[in-house]
Design an enzyme around this catalytic site. Structure first.
Site, mmCIF file in Angstrom:
data_model
loop_
_atom_site.group_PDB
_atom_site.id
_atom_site.type_symbol
_atom_site.label_atom_id
_atom_site.label_comp_id
_atom_site.label_asym_id
_atom_site.label_seq_id
_atom_site.Cartn_x
_atom_site.Cartn_y
_atom_site.Cartn_z
ATOM 1 N N ASP A 156 2.656 0.652 5.755
ATOM 2 C CA ASP A 156 4.049 0.189 5.648
ATOM 3 C C ASP A 156 4.033 -1.319 5.852
ATOM 4 O O ASP A 156 4.415 -1.836 6.897
ATOM 5 C CB ASP A 156 4.899 0.882 6.718
ATOM 6 N N PRO A 163 0.374 -12.403 5.779
ATOM 7 C CA PRO A 163 -0.493 -11.482 6.530
ATOM 8 C C PRO A 163 -0.703 -10.147 5.827
ATOM 9 O O PRO A 163 -1.685 -9.456 6.081
ATOM 10 C CB PRO A 163 0.242 -11.289 7.848
#
Ligand code: SAM
Length: 287
Positions: A156, A163
């Site tokens: 998720d 990142p």
């Protein structure tokens, strides 16, 4: 445009949300984070200019990413979540009585803390569940270093920049595969195909090189602008994607789940991909 939040994900189209009270706006160690109120959607969180979750429609995304793989698997006890800082997916995973442990690996502690403080309705106490384990780390590194194995791995993540970029690489998928127990399933946040076709195509190629069965299921998440959201599906057990509605209905009832979007029929139907997506995939993911 004051009073409006304009998403900056796409060069040629953009959604904008009316901003009521801004509850928090700052840079974490890694990302720009804002949480504000919207008259229609309730509280909304955005990271680096991209809507991540809203109280109004989070159930569509979290119910599908949580319930489809866990009910298809049928005996998932150990679940790994990569990302998921708002806790909405952790909550849905822990709604399954058969899940003994849910490990969530989130890179940005501030997302978790601020979500608990300003978006408690989304995680609904999931972080306090004794079966929940929160690890603050880069998910890519965690799957490379952990000795543990999991029945279901759910990614998720943010979009494939910043990142989150590493979570769309073949190396990460390969390390996830190595952490799956036999008969395990990997599912991923895989973008909005109408506006992010390359993300769909490249993930399918990478997952297809590693797993016997790589495909997608879909759901319309209103604030993920651009039509269907695609969820990556990868496993070596090709039968798991072909569960019948009858099989799923029994498991759904036995788990006692209460949902606002997910149903056993939606589960089965979500694997039927529209022609434009099959074209993007060169017809590969159909069967
Ligand atoms: N459902 C949202 C979507 O589809 O865009 C994602 C929501 S969730 C808030 C995304 C989370 O992924 C963020 O909290 C972010 O900090 C986390 N994340 C991004 N890169 C990560 C990484 N390499 N390892 C672990 N978590 C990561």
């Amino acid at each position: 445009m004051s009073g409006w939040y304009t998403e900056t994900l796409y060069p040629d189209v953009a959604q904008r949300l009316r901003m009521g009270t801004v509850l928090h706006r700052d840079r974490t160690g890694l990302q720009d984070l804002v949480i504000f109120e919207n008259p229609l959607l309730g509280r909304v969180m955005a990271l680096d200019g991209v809507i991540q979750t809203t109280e109004g429609d989070e159930h569509v995304y979290h119910e599908m990413l949580g319930h489809v793989p866990i009910l298809a698997h049928g005996a998932a006890r150990r679940v790994l979540i990569i990302g998921g800082g708002d806790g909405g997916l952790l909550r849905r995973v822990l709604e399954h009585p058969g899940v003994e442990r849910a490990t969530m690996v989130e890179i940005d502690r501030s997302v978790v803390d601020l979500s608990i403080e300003y978006l408690p309705a989304i995680s609904a106490g999931a972080f306090d569940d004794p079966r929940a384990e929160l690890v603050i780390a880069d998910g890519c590194r965690f799957v490379k270093e952990t000795p543990e194995s999991f029945d279901v791995i759910l990614v998720d993540s943010t979009d494939p920049h910043g990142p989150g970029a590493v979570l769309f690489t073949e190396e990460f998928y390969r390390d996830c595969k190595a952490r799956l127990a036999p008969g395990g399933i990997l599912c991923t946040q895989n973008g909005v195909p109408f506006l992010q076709p390359e993300e769909l195509r490249s993930s399918h190629q990478r997952l297809g090189r590693l797993f016997a069965d790589a495909s997608f299921f879909v759901a319309p998440v209103p604030t993920y602008y651009g039509g269907f959201m695609a969820f990556g599906w990868a496993t070596d057990d090709a039968a798991l994607r072909r569960r019948t509605a009858g099989e799923i209905r029994g498991r759904f009832a036995a788990a006692g789940l209460k949902t606002r979007y997910y149903t056993p029929d939606i589960h089965v139907a979500s694997f039927a991909l529209p022609a434009f997506m099959l074209d993007i995939l060169g017809g590969a993911a159909a069967g």
